[in-house]
Write a protein that holds these residues in place. Structure first.
Motif, short mmCIF file in Angstrom:
data_model
loop_
_atom_site.label_atom_id
_atom_site.label_comp_id
_atom_site.label_asym_id
_atom_site.label_seq_id
_atom_site.Cartn_x
_atom_site.Cartn_y
_atom_site.Cartn_z
N ARG A 558 6.33 -81.37 16.36
CA ARG A 558 7.08 -82.00 15.27
C ARG A 558 6.04 -83.27 14.53
O ARG A 558 6.16 -83.40 12.97
CB ARG A 558 8.25 -82.71 15.88
CG ARG A 558 9.31 -81.86 16.01
CD ARG A 558 10.56 -82.27 16.46
NE ARG A 558 10.65 -83.06 17.68
CZ ARG A 558 10.84 -82.41 18.94
NH1 ARG A 558 10.70 -81.20 19.23
NH2 ARG A 558 10.67 -83.33 20.13
N LYS A 559 5.41 -83.93 15.24
CA LYS A 559 4.81 -85.10 14.58
C LYS A 559 3.66 -84.48 13.49
O LYS A 559 3.27 -84.98 12.42
CB LYS A 559 3.83 -85.84 15.60
CG LYS A 559 4.61 -86.65 16.49
CD LYS A 559 3.73 -87.76 17.49
CE LYS A 559 4.34 -88.75 18.22
NZ LYS A 559 3.91 -89.51 19.07
N ILE A 560 2.99 -83.49 14.09
CA ILE A 560 1.92 -82.72 13.26
C ILE A 560 2.76 -82.44 11.83
O ILE A 560 2.05 -82.37 10.91
CB ILE A 560 1.61 -81.55 13.90
CG1 ILE A 560 0.57 -82.01 15.17
CG2 ILE A 560 0.67 -80.58 13.07
CD1 ILE A 560 0.26 -80.83 16.10
N LEU A 561 4.16 -81.55 11.88
CA LEU A 561 4.47 -81.13 10.65
C LEU A 561 4.86 -82.54 9.82
O LEU A 561 4.48 -82.13 8.69
CB LEU A 561 5.84 -80.18 11.10
CG LEU A 561 5.18 -78.85 11.82
CD1 LEU A 561 6.77 -78.36 12.35
CD2 LEU A 561 4.65 -78.03 10.98
N ALA A 562 5.48 -83.44 10.66
CA ALA A 562 5.80 -84.54 9.54
C ALA A 562 4.57 -84.93 8.91
O ALA A 562 4.55 -85.38 7.82
CB ALA A 562 6.35 -85.52 10.50
N LEU A 575 5.53 -75.07 6.36
CA LEU A 575 4.28 -75.08 6.74
C LEU A 575 4.22 -74.26 8.13
O LEU A 575 5.23 -74.14 8.79
CB LEU A 575 3.96 -76.50 7.20
CG LEU A 575 3.81 -77.57 6.02
CD1 LEU A 575 3.73 -78.81 6.50
CD2 LEU A 575 2.58 -77.09 5.14
N GLU A 576 2.95 -73.85 8.61
CA GLU A 576 3.13 -73.12 9.92
C GLU A 576 1.71 -73.46 10.47
O GLU A 576 0.75 -74.01 9.82
CB GLU A 576 2.77 -71.68 9.45
CG GLU A 576 1.75 -71.04 8.69
CD GLU A 576 1.82 -69.61 8.56
OE1 GLU A 576 2.56 -68.96 9.14
OE2 GLU A 576 0.79 -69.20 7.80
N LEU A 577 1.39 -73.62 11.77
CA LEU A 577 0.41 -73.94 12.59
C LEU A 577 -0.25 -72.68 13.14
O LEU A 577 0.22 -71.94 13.84
CB LEU A 577 0.60 -74.87 13.88
CG LEU A 577 1.11 -76.04 13.65
CD1 LEU A 577 2.23 -76.58 12.61
CD2 LEU A 577 1.55 -76.96 14.83
N VAL A 578 -1.43 -72.40 12.50
CA VAL A 578 -1.84 -71.00 12.83
C VAL A 578 -3.79 -71.75 13.09
O VAL A 578 -4.41 -72.08 12.40
CB VAL A 578 -2.00 -70.02 11.76
CG1 VAL A 578 -2.79 -68.89 12.05
CG2 VAL A 578 -0.50 -69.84 11.65
N ASP A 579 -4.33 -70.88 14.21
CA ASP A 579 -5.86 -71.02 14.32
C ASP A 579 -6.42 -72.47 14.11
O ASP A 579 -7.42 -72.67 13.43
CB ASP A 579 -6.50 -70.00 13.10
CG ASP A 579 -6.06 -68.59 13.39
OD1 ASP A 579 -5.73 -68.44 14.84
OD2 ASP A 579 -6.36 -67.80 12.69
N GLY A 580 -5.76 -73.38 14.71
CA GLY A 580 -6.21 -74.82 14.56
C GLY A 580 -6.07 -75.50 13.32
O GLY A 580 -6.62 -76.52 12.96
#
Lengths: 781, 294
Positions: A558-562, A575-580
Motif C-alpha cells: 500500500r505504501k508503494i502504491l501510494a 498500477l501493478e508491481l511486477v519484476d521489481g
C-alpha cells in the motif's frame, strides 16, 4: 496481489547453504576463551540425594567451575509452568515443574545433578567421572496403571497421589446414544509414541559481554522470543539486554519448544558468573534422557453404532504418562481427546483422562503431539466395527464423514488453544476418493489380493483418515522492508527448524511486492531483529507467521502504491508491481523501480510531509480467533511373511488437504518426513524402560529410526479446501504426515494376515510383537 | 560422549606394531576400522590406555589367491574391498553373498575384515562365516606366528584365543569343496542392522546325493558364532529331503542354540527364526550343491 509464486514448486532459498555446509548451527559458534559443559546425571530413576562429593572434580586441571543445586543459591527455582491447563469445569491439574539441578531428590534417569564447566568437553566429561553422588534408591514408578495404585510411592511427596491431572469433556449424551445403538464395541488400546530424535541434538552457547552489558545466547529453540523474555526475567536483566539467536536447527519436532530446559537456565547464568563464553552441546546419549519424549497412553474405548455403521456415540477413558514433571500442561492428552473424533460426525462423545507422574523423562509434544493416540483409537474401533458389521473399511468411514455443508463444525470440546474445537472447513470425501484411486483400492481387493493370496502371499491393504487442528494463536508478527537495493528484508520472531520458511514466506512477499522470491531475505529467530512472537509449534508457521508476513507485505504494498501513484502521477488502481518495478498497467513504460522508490522514501535532505514514515517498511501481526483444521487420507499395501513376521511396504499413498499450498515441494517434503517418522513409530522405534525406570534403548543401536531403506517411495496427492479464517487460506501441515500411520499399519497387517484373524490393538508393532500375536493365534487354533 | 585420555601410536610397519603390542599388551587396543572400538570408547565402555593404529601398515591390506585355490585376506582389508573383489566372488561365493549384509556402505568403507574377526561380536556375520567355511586366523606377535582354526579362535562373548600381545594379521579361506553348496540367510530389524539371526551354511553332497560335512553357523543366538553340530548330525549321510531338512532345522533350534532376549527379540522369537532360516539355508545350499540355480 497476483499469485505468481504462491503455489509454485520452487526450490528452497536455504538449501545451497545447508547442502554445502555453510549454514550456521549452534555448534558452529566458536568464541575466544569459550568454556565447555558436561553434566553429572542421575543413574537412578527415583531416589533421595544423600550427598554430593565434587571435591576431586573441582581440583582437576582444566576444570573451571562445578555447580550443584546448592551452589546456585537464590537462582535455583523450579521452572515456570509453560502451558496452563485448559478452562474445563472440574479439571484437576497439579503443576510440578522441572528444576535446574536436582536437589534432595531425583525423579528420572538422566536428571541433571551437577554442572561441570571446563576448558574442553573432554576434560568436563573426565571430571563427571570424578563426582560422587550418593543416592538412596527409591522404588521407581514406571507402569501407568500402577502409578495410581493406593500404595504407589509418591514422586512428588507433597501430593496425595501420582495423579498430575484429570479432565472430563463431553458433547451430547453418550449413554442415551448407547441405549439406541445396534452394536456396542469395547476395547483396550495401547499407543506408544517414541521420541523425536532430531538429527541435531540440543545445544546452547551463551556469552555475557560486560562492556556492553549484554547477554547473547545461541539456542536450538523453536521459540527464541519467549526464551529471551524468560532469560531476562530470571537473570534480572532488561529484555533488551538479552539477544537470543535460534540459528539453523537440525529438526525441532516439538521437544525444542520445551521451556525452559535446565541447560537453558544454567548456561547464561554461568557465563555471567564466570565472565566467559560457555557452550554445551547435548550428545546423543543425553538426548535420550534429557530431551523430552512423547510416550504412551492406555485407552478403554467404546463405540456405539447402528447396524448400518453410523456412529451414534463414542466413549473413551485413558491414562496419559507425563513423566516426572508436567511443565507443558495438558497439550498432549487434550490433543488426543480432541482429535479422536477425526473426520466423523459423531453426535455423542464422552471422554475422560488421567495424567500420571512416572519416574521417566518428561513428556511434551512431538510431531502429532497426542493426535496420533486419538486417531489410532477411533480408526481401530471403526475397523473392528466394519469387520463385525460386514461393511467395507472405506465405506464405514465415508458413511460417517462430516458432510461439506456442516462446516463450520463445532465439536464443542475445549482444544489446546482453550477455545471450543470448531473445524473451520473441510471436504473429506474427495480426499478419500482420490486416495482409493491412487492406491487402486477396488482393483486390489477384487483382483490383485485374491491372486497373490492364491500364490501363498500375505498382502493387505489399509486406508485411514485423520484431521489435524493446526495454526493456533495467539499471534505472530513480521516486519517487511524494501531496501534501496531493491531487495526485500523480512524479519519474524517465529523459529525455524527446516520447514522451508526462507522460501515459502518469500513466496508470499514476492507475490505482494512483485519481486522474485530469491530477492526476499528472511531473518527468523534473532530477537535483535524482531522480538514479538511465540514460536514454531502446532503446525502454525504457514498459518500464523505466513499471514502476519502477508499482512506486513500488504501494508508495504500500500505504501508503494501510494508513493508510486504520486511519482508516476497515475491512480493507484492503474498500477501493478511486477519484476521489481511499479508500472502503469496500460503504459508499462511509465514505471519506477522499487529500489528507486525505496531511496526516495528515505531522503537524506529536504523536508518530508508531516506524518510521513521513512522507508518502504511495515510491521504487522496476525492472530487467529481459533485454529484451522487440515485433513487427509493415507492408504498402504503391505506384505507380511508370517514365518518370520517381517514386513514390506509395497505401496503408500497420502492425500493431504492443507488449504492453500504455498509451495507444493515443501508440503510434499513435510508429508514425506512425517510419514517416515510415522513408519518409525509404527514398526521400528520403541522406548523401553525396565521395572527400575532404566532406559534400555538409549542409543541408535537399540532405538531404531527408519532409514531410507525402510521408507518406501510415497505418492502424495493434494486437495485444496482453503481456510476461511485467514487471508491466505492456509492450514498447517507440519505434523500431518506422522499422525495416521499407526492405525494404517495395524489395519494393513490385519488384512494381510486375514486368515489368522488377528486384532492389532497396539502400536508400535515389531517383528517380535507380530510373532507373538501370530503365536497366540496358533495356540488358539 | 568423548573418550577418556589415551596414548596413541601409529606404526608404519608390522614389526613396529608387534613391538608396541609386546610393550603394552593388556593395556593396549588395536585400532583397525574403528567402527566398534571408537563408539565403545566414546560411550566410555572401553578405556584403553594405549591405541595402536594399524591403518598406516599397507601390507595388511591385501586379497590374494592361495595355492590351494582359496583366498588370503589381510586383516586391514576394508569390507568394501572384500565385497567388490572378483577373487572373493569366484573362490568364496558365500563370503561374497555375506558382505552386503554387513552394516551400511559407509561402515563397509571403513570397517575391516580382520577387525570384525578380532572383535568377535556374537551378532556379526563374519565370525559365523569363518566357522562355516573352516577358515583360519593368522595371529602374529614378537614371539612368532600361528594359524588358529576358526573353531578354536572364537571362545566367547567378544573374546578370542588371541594372546594380549598378538595381532590378527590375515585370514585364510579354504577353497570351496567339490559338489558343495552354500547359503547365507539373515533377518535384521532394519537393513544393515546386526542380525537378529543369521545363518551361514556350507555343505557337500556325496556321489549318492547324501549330505556330507554340513557346516551350519549362526550369529545372534549365542555368546559367539554357533556351529549347529546336532543339526549337522541329523543330515550327515542323509539325502536332503524336505522332511530331513525340516528335522535338522528343528534340532538346530531346539538343541544347537541358546539365544538371549533383548529389546529387539525374545529368546523364543530368535529360536523360531533359527528354525525358519536353517530350513531356508539348507534348502538353498542343497539345491546349489546339486547344481541347481538358486
Amino acid at each position: 496481489m497476483s499469485k505468481r509464486y504462491i503455489g509454485q514448486r520452487i526450490k528452497r532459498n536455504e538449501d545451497p547453504a545447508l547442502l554445502t555446509g555453510q549454514a550456521l548451527f549452534t555448534d558452529d559458534v566458536h568464541l575466544p576463551g569459550m568454556l565447555h559443559v558436561a553434566f553429572v546425571r542421575s543413574d537412578y530413576a527415583h531416589g533421595r540425594i544423600r550427598s554430593i562429593d565434587a571435591s576431586y572434580a573441582r581440583e582437576m586441571p582444566g576444570v573451571v567451575a562445578v555447580y550443584t543445586a546448592a551452589d546456585l543459591g537464590a537462582y535455583w527455582r523450579p521452572g515456570p509452568p509453560l502451558v496452563s491447563p485448559p478452562p474445563v469445569k472440574g479439571a484437576i491439574f497439579n503443576a510440578r515443574t522441572q528444576v535446574p539441578l536436582a536437589k534432595d531428590k531425583v525423579r528420572h534417569v538422566g536428571e541433571a545433578i551437577v554442572m561441570i564447566v571446563a576448558e574442553s568437553r573432554y576434560i568436563a566429561e573426565d571430571a563427571v567421572e570424578q563426582v560422587f553422588v550418593d543416592i538412596e534408591a527409591l522404588p521407581a514408578v514406571v507402569d501407568l496403571e500402577k502409578a495410581l495404585a493406593p500404595d504407589a510411592i509418591l514422586i512428588h511427596e507433597d501430593l496425595d497421589s501420582n495423579l498430575a491431572a484429570y479432565i472430563f469433556q463431553q458433547k451430547g449424551d453418550y449413554e442415551s446414544a448407547r441405549a439406541q445403538a445396534d452394536v456396542v464395541i469395547k476395547r483396550r488400546l495401547y499407543y506408544d509414541h517414541g521420541i523425536a530424535a532430531a538429527m541435531e541434538n540440543r545445544g546452547i552457547v551463551a556469552t555475557w559481554d560486560a562492556k556492553t552489558q549484554r547477554l547473547t545466547m545461541w539456542d536450538t529453540t523453536q521459540a527464541p522470543v519467549v526464551i529471551r523474555n524468560g532469560m531476562a526475567a530470571m537473570l534480572g536483566l532488561s529484555e533488551s539486554q538479552v539477544r537470543v539467536i535460534a540459528p539453523f536447527i537440525g529438526g525441532g519436532f516439538g521437544p525444542k519448544i520445551m521451556m525452559f530446559y535446565p541447560e537453558e537456565v544454567l548456561l547464561p547464568w554461568a557465563s555471567m558468573q564466570l565472565q566467559r563464553p560457555i557452550k554445551w552441546i547435548e550428545d546423543r546419549r543425553e538426548n535420550f534422557f534429557a530431551t523430552t519424549h512423547e510416550r504412551d497412553q492406555i485407552h478403554w474405548a467404546e463405540i456405539a453404532l447402528t447396524k448400518e455403521g453410523r456412529v451414534l456415540g463414542f466413549k473413551d477413558e485413558f491414562i496419559h504418562d507425563t513423566g516426572a514433571y508436567d511443565p507443558y500442561g495438558l497439550t498432549v492428552p487434550i490433543n488426543s481427546q480432541c482429535t479422536l473424533l477425526g473426520c466423523y460426525d459423531v453426535p455423542n462423545y464422552a471422554s475422560e483422562f488421567k495424567v500420571v507422574f512416572t519416574n521417566k523423562t518428561l513428556v511434551t509434544p512431538y510431531r502429532g503431539a497426542g493426535r496420533q493416540h486419538g486417531v489410532f483409537v477411533m480408526e481401530r474401533m471403526l475397523d473392528i466395527a466394519a469387520r463385525q458389521l460386514g461393511i467395507d473399511r472405506a465405506e464405514i468411514r465415508r458413511r460417517n464423514f462430516i458432510p461439506p455443508d456442516k462446516f463450520p463444525y463445532n465439536n464443542e470440546l475445549i482444544y489446546q488453544d482453550f477455545v471450543p474445537l470448531v473445524y473451520d472447513s473441510g471436504n473429506y470425501e474427495p480426499a478419500l476418493d482420490k486416495a482409493l484411486e491412487m492406491i487402486g483400492y477396488e482393483q486390489f481387493i477384487s483382483e490383485e489380493q485374491p491372486r497373490l493370496r492364491a500364490e501363498g502371499r500375505h498382502v493387505g491393504i489399509g486406508v485411514v483418515t485423520y484431521v489435524e487442528g493446526t495454526g493456533i494463536g495467539p499471534y505472530e508478527g513480521a516486519r517487511v522492508q524494501v531496501e534501496s537495493t531493491g531487495k526485500v528484508n523480512v524479519s519474524t520472531g517465529i523459529g525455524t527448524q527446516g520447514q522451508g520458511h526462507f522460501t515459502s514466506f518469500a513466496q508470499v512477499v514476492a507475490d505482494q511486492l512483485g519481486v522474485s522470491p530469491r530477492d526476499v531475505h528472511l531473518v527468523t529467530g534473532d530477537t535483535d531483529q524482531f522480538h514479538w512472537g511465540t514460536g514454531t509449534f502446532a503446525s502454525r508457521g504457514a498459518v500464523v507467521a505466513g499471514n502476519a508476513i502477508n499482512a506486513a507485505a500488504a501494508a508495504v504494498r500500500r505504501k508503494i502504491l501510494a508513493m508510486a501513484s504520486r511519482e508516476l502521477e497515475a491512480p493507484e488502481e492503474d498500477l501493478e508491481l511486477v519484476d521489481g518495478v511499479v508500472r502503469d498497467k496500460k503504459n508499462p513504460e511509465f514505471a519506477i523501480a522499487l529500489k528507486d522508490l525505496a531511496a526516495k522514501a528515505n531522503p537524506l535532505r529536504g523536508a518530508v510531509r508531516p506524518g510521513t514514515e521513512p522507508g518502504l517498511e511495515a510491521t504487522d501481526y496476525f492472530g487467529p480467533e481459533r485454529g484451522v483444521t487440515a485433513n487427509g487420507v493415507h492408504a498402504m499395501i503391505l506384505e507380511v511373511d508370517p514365518e518370520t513376521a517381517m514386513i514390506k511396504i509395497l505401496k503408500y499413498v497420502a492425500v493431504h488437504d492443507c488449504g492453500t499450498v504455498l509451495n507444493p515441494l515443501i508440503v510434499d517434503g513435510q508429508v514425506q518426513g512425517g510419514i517416515a517418522q510415522g513408519i518409525g513409530n509404527a514398526f521400528y522405534e520403541k522406548i523401553v524402560y525396565d521395572d527400575n525406570g532404566q532406559l534400555l534403548t538409549a542409543s541408535f543401536m537399540d532405538y531404531l529410526l527408519p532409514t531410507s531403506m525402510e521408507v518406501p517411495s510415497l505418492d502424495i496427492g493434494h486437495e485444496t479446501t482453503p481456510s476461511p479464517l485467514n487471508p491466505l487460506g492456509t492450514k498447517g501441515t507440519g505434523e500431518a504426515g506422522a499422525i495416521p500411520v499407526g492405525p494404517l499399519f495395524a489395519q494393513a497387517v490385519e488384512d494381510a494376515l486375514a486368515e489368522y484373524d488377528l486384532e492389532v490393538l497396539e502400536i508400535p508393532l515389531s517383528p517380535n510383537r507380530l510373532f507373538e500375536l501370530l503365536q497366540s493365534k496358533n495356540k488358539d487354533a | 560422549m568423548k573418550p577418556p585420555p589415551f596414548a596413541y601410536h601409529a606404526p608404519t610397519t608390522l614389526d613396529e606394531a608387534l613391538q608396541l603390542m609386546a610393550e603394552h599388551g593388556y593395556g593396549a587396543k588395536v585400532l583397525a576400522g574403528g567402527q566398534s572400538l571408537i563408539a565403545t570408547m566414546n560411550f566410555r565402555l572401553a578405556a584403553p590406555a594405549v591405541l595402536i593404529d594399524l591403518n598406516k601398515i599397507p601390507e595388511l591390506s591385501i586379497i590374494q589367491p592361495t595355492a590351494e585355490g582359496g583366498a588370503l585376506v589381510g586383516a586391514m582389508t576394508r569390507h568394501v574391498q572384500v565385497e567388490q573383489s572378483e577373487l572373493i566372488a569366484r573362490t568364496a561365493p558365500l563370503l561374497h553373498a555375506t558382505m552386503p549384509h554387513i552394516a551400511h556402505p559407509q561402515i563397509r568403507n571403513r570397517g575391516t575384515f580382520g577387525g570384525s574377526i578380532a572383535h568377535a561380536d556374537p551378532a556379526a556375520e563374519l565370525p559365523a562365516f569363518l566357522r562355516a567355511v573352516r577358515g583360519q586366523v593368522l595371529a602374529q606377535s614378537r614371539r612368532g606366528q600361528r594359524w588358529i582354526d576358526a573353531d578354536d579362535f572364537f571362545i566367547g562373548l567378544f573374546s578370542t584365543a588371541l594372546e594380549p600381545d598378538e595381532i590378527v594379521t590375515a585370514v585364510r579361506l579354504p577353497a570351496m569343496p567339490a559338489r558343495s553348496g552354500w547359503s547365507m540367510q539373515e533377518l535384521s530389524r532394519r537393513h544393515g542392522d546386526f542380525a537378529l539371526v543369521a545363518v551361514e551354511a556350507l555343505l557337500t553332497l556325496d556321489a549318492d546325493g547324501a549330505c556330507d560335512d554340513v557346516r551350519l553357523a549362526f550369529c545372534g543366538v549365542g555368546e559367539g558364532p554357533v556351529l549347529a553340530t546336532a543339526a549337522a548330525a541329523v543330515l550327515q549321510g542323509q539325502r536332503p529331503t524336505a522332511e530331513v531338512i525340516e528335522a535338522a532345522a528343528a534340532i538346530a533350534a531346539s538343541d544347537d542354540v541358546d539365544p538371549h532376549s533383548d529389546v529387539h527379540a525374545t529368546s523364543a522369537y530368535r529360536r523360531h527364526l533359527v528354525d525358519v532360516l536353517a530350513k531356508r539355508a539348507l534348502t538353498a545350499a542343497c539345491a546349489r550343491a546339486a547344481g541347481e540355480e538358486v
